[in-house]
Design a protein around this motif. Structure first.
Motif, PDB file in Angstrom:
ATOM      1  N   ALA A  88      -4.615   4.861   2.775  1.00 55.84           N
ATOM      2  CA  ALA A  88      -4.586   3.601   2.510  1.00 55.84           C
ATOM      3  C   ALA A  88      -3.816   2.719   4.379  1.00 55.84           C
ATOM      4  O   ALA A  88      -3.644   1.830   4.482  1.00 55.84           O
ATOM      5  CB  ALA A  88      -4.159   2.229   1.829  1.00 55.84           C
ATOM      6  N   GLN A 136       0.938  -1.522   0.395  1.00 54.45           N
ATOM      7  CA  GLN A 136       0.219  -0.481  -0.167  1.00 54.45           C
ATOM      8  C   GLN A 136       1.113   1.416   0.097  1.00 54.45           C
ATOM      9  O   GLN A 136       0.371   2.160  -0.238  1.00 54.45           O
ATOM     10  CB  GLN A 136      -1.048  -0.277   0.471  1.00 54.45           C
ATOM     11  N   LYS A 183       1.151   3.221  -3.418  1.00 54.11           N
ATOM     12  CA  LYS A 183      -0.874   3.625  -3.540  1.00 54.11           C
ATOM     13  C   LYS A 183       0.215   5.164  -3.426  1.00 54.11           C
ATOM     14  O   LYS A 183       0.318   5.810  -2.320  1.00 54.11           O
ATOM     15  CB  LYS A 183      -1.691   2.851  -2.768  1.00 54.11           C
ATOM     16  N   ASP A 221      -2.128   7.465  -2.626  1.00 47.98           N
ATOM     17  CA  ASP A 221      -3.540   8.029  -2.084  1.00 47.98           C
ATOM     18  C   ASP A 221      -2.417   8.959  -1.060  1.00 47.98           C
ATOM     19  O   ASP A 221      -3.093   9.639   0.280  1.00 47.98           O
ATOM     20  CB  ASP A 221      -4.023   7.529  -1.648  1.00 47.98           C
TER      21      ASP A 221
END
Ligand code: SF4
Ligand code: FES
Lengths: 254, 263
Positions: free
Chosen positions: B47, B38, B41, B43
């Motif tokens: 996450a 993660q 990712k 983001d």
């Protein structure tokens, strides 16, 4: 084709178990490539005797690769550079003219040096006495094939029984572990019907004796099997590990 | 009880312990790997940070993690004791020993490789685990996810900001719509900052080589110690040991510091 070699030997000399020991250098000339490694030592020893020097002590008996007594650690490998042979079956054609050959005894706490290249391997005998047998009353030999044994098992047991107790497995192992030897002796009975009654007691007692003798623990390097003159397989060690686990969990001791 | 002690104190029993703890640690590597993916990712760490909270608060994971710390220690200490015992089995060394002729170097270097990994684990846990749980360096970040568009905007909280839980969730709204708000301890940022240091990145990558080599021998060796050696499944064990545990997993872990360094 036969050739003659001139070689430099560095041989471990040690008067007795308490002596510190050291390497001694010898030049040997005109060694036939057809000689075995032990015959080369015979030639050298003859010369040492005529020079009024102490000959080099080494173990040997059958000289045909079946008794397992010719223990020598040659250039960093038990029984020398060839695989699948004992020292008596190692021929001088495996070396080149002018080579330096370092010869040491087996090194292990459990195999103390007695003299020069001779070590005391009675630790193996004590492991066998601890359980490496089948207790039966001998009588007349049974009819062949009276006890059915699957062919695969018979072959596997036979392969294990090929172990000659030479100790090369211990010598090669970086931990001086005796697992390959002990597992071969455990396997040859564990695979056969006659070995079943004492199967789990046998493995417990042989392993206990092995530990008592001061052999190291197995780290699965596989050096033993690679150096074993009889090509004993690591699968026997796995079988012994299995049987030992079962023995611990299923026998009646509390 | 006597038989248990007798069995596990024998040389074979000690190998069972090494094998069982070792395989448990291998299973942990898979979980650790999947979770940490993660990090890749895009983001801003939402996450990963929520996952970190889950991993440190879920009671089942907590119990398992204590089992894990115990296994690491046990595997390391038992390993060291076995090296000592095995050295005693050959007090006089050979003048010449040609180990390469009969065995792979990894199998003869498990103690050294294991020690490197142990040192690595100490550094790694100090830098992240300890800092996250007990340190005061790691700050908080808030994430606003617009419920209508799904777009997330992150904003670092001020250095003084603190909250009782590692993560607080709620709903909020402004003229542009409704938002899901998450304020969470920002481990992701700590990772991103640390992996800008070239020496840490180099250390991590080198140590992953040690992990790979350790498992190259260790994974299949564990099965042999447990008595599982049969042509029926040896192929699978070798495949997993080489491709998954000594290549894929260490490479995946090494990719993480490299990813942040070059990001
Ligand atoms: S297992 Fe092989 S190397 Fe070991 S004692 Fe038997 S024959 Fe020799
Ligand atoms: S002397 Fe018997 S095996 Fe070499």
């Amino acid at each position: 084709m036969e050739k003659n070699l001139n070689l430099n030997l560095k041989v471990w000399r040690q008067k007795n178990a308490n002596d510190k020991g050291k390497f001694e250098e010898y030049k040997v000339n005109n060694i036939s490539t057809d000689m075995s490694f032990l015959e080369m030592f015979d030639v050298l020893n003859d010369r040492l005797v005529t020079e009024d020097k102490e000959p080099i002590a080494f173990d040997h008996d059958c000289r045909e690769g079946i008794c397992g007594s010719c223990s020598m650690f040659i250039n960093g490998q038990p029984h020398g550079p060839k695989q699948g042979v004992t020292t008596c079956q190692l021929h001088m054609r495996s070396f080149n003219d002018g080579d330096t050959i370092v010869v040491e005894p087996w090194r292990a706490t459990a195999f103390p040096v007695i003299k020069d290249l001779v070590v005391d391997r009675s630790a193996f005998d004590r492991i066998i006495s601890a359980g490496g047998f089948i207790s039966i009353n001998t009588g007349n030999a049974q009819d062949a094939n009276a006890i059915p044994i699957p062919k695969d098992d018979a072959d596997e047991a036979f392969a294990a029984a090929a172990c000659i107790g030479c100790g090369a497995c211990v010598a090669a192992c970086k931990n001086a572990s005796a697992m390959l030897f002990v597992s071969a002796k455990v396997s040859q009975f564990a695979l056969l019907p006659q070995g079943q009654p004492e199967r789990y007691q046998r493995v417990s007692e042989m392993v206990a004796q092995m530990d008592l003798e001061g052999f190291g623990a197995c780290t699965n390097t596989g050096a033993c099997s690679a150096e074993c003159p009889k090509g004993i397989s690591l699968t026997h060690i796995a079988r012994m590990n299995r049987d030992f686990l079962v023995a611990g969990m299923s026998t009646n001791e509390k | 009880m006597n038989w248990v002690i007798k069995m596990f104190s024998s040389s074979l029993g000690q190998k069972f312990i090494m094998a069982l703890t070792g395989l448990f640690l291998c299973s942990f590597l898979i979980v650790h790997m999947i979770g940490n993916l993660q990090l890749f990712k895009a983001d801003d760490g939402l996450a990963f940070n929520t996952y970190a909270v889950f991993m440190t608060t879920n009671p089942f994971i907590k119990v398992t993690s204590y089992l894990l710390y115990f296994s690491i220690l046990f595997h390391a200490i038992k390993g060291i004791l076995l090296v000592v015992k095995n050295n005693k089995a050959r007090p006089v060394k050979y003048a010449v020993q040609n180990g390469a002729a009969n065995s792979h170097w990894t199998s003869r270097s498990m103690g050294v490789l294991g020690t490197i990994i142990l040192v690595f684990i100490v550094i790694h846990m100090k830098n992240f685990w300890f800092e996250y749980k007990f340190g005061h360096e790691i700050g908080y970040t808030s994430y606003y996810t617009n419920l209508a568009t799904g777009v997330t905007v992150s904003k670092e909280m001020s250095a003084e900001y603190t909250q009782f839980n590692k993560m607080e969730e709620g709903m909020t709204a402004d003229e542009n719509g409704q938002y899901r708000l998450v304020i969470v301890k920002d481990l992701y940022k700590a990772v991103a900052i640390q992996f800008k240091e070239w020496y840490l990145v180099a250390l991590y990558v080198l140590c992953m080589f040690a992990v790979g080599f350790h498992l190259f021998h260790g994974f299949k060796s564990a099965f042999q110690s447990l008595g599982l050696n049969h042509s029926k499944y040896n192929g699978l064990i070798n495949f997993l040991g080489i491709w998954v545990f000594s290549i894929l997993i260490p490479a995946g872990f090494a990719a993480m510091p490299l990813f942040f360094f070059f990001k």
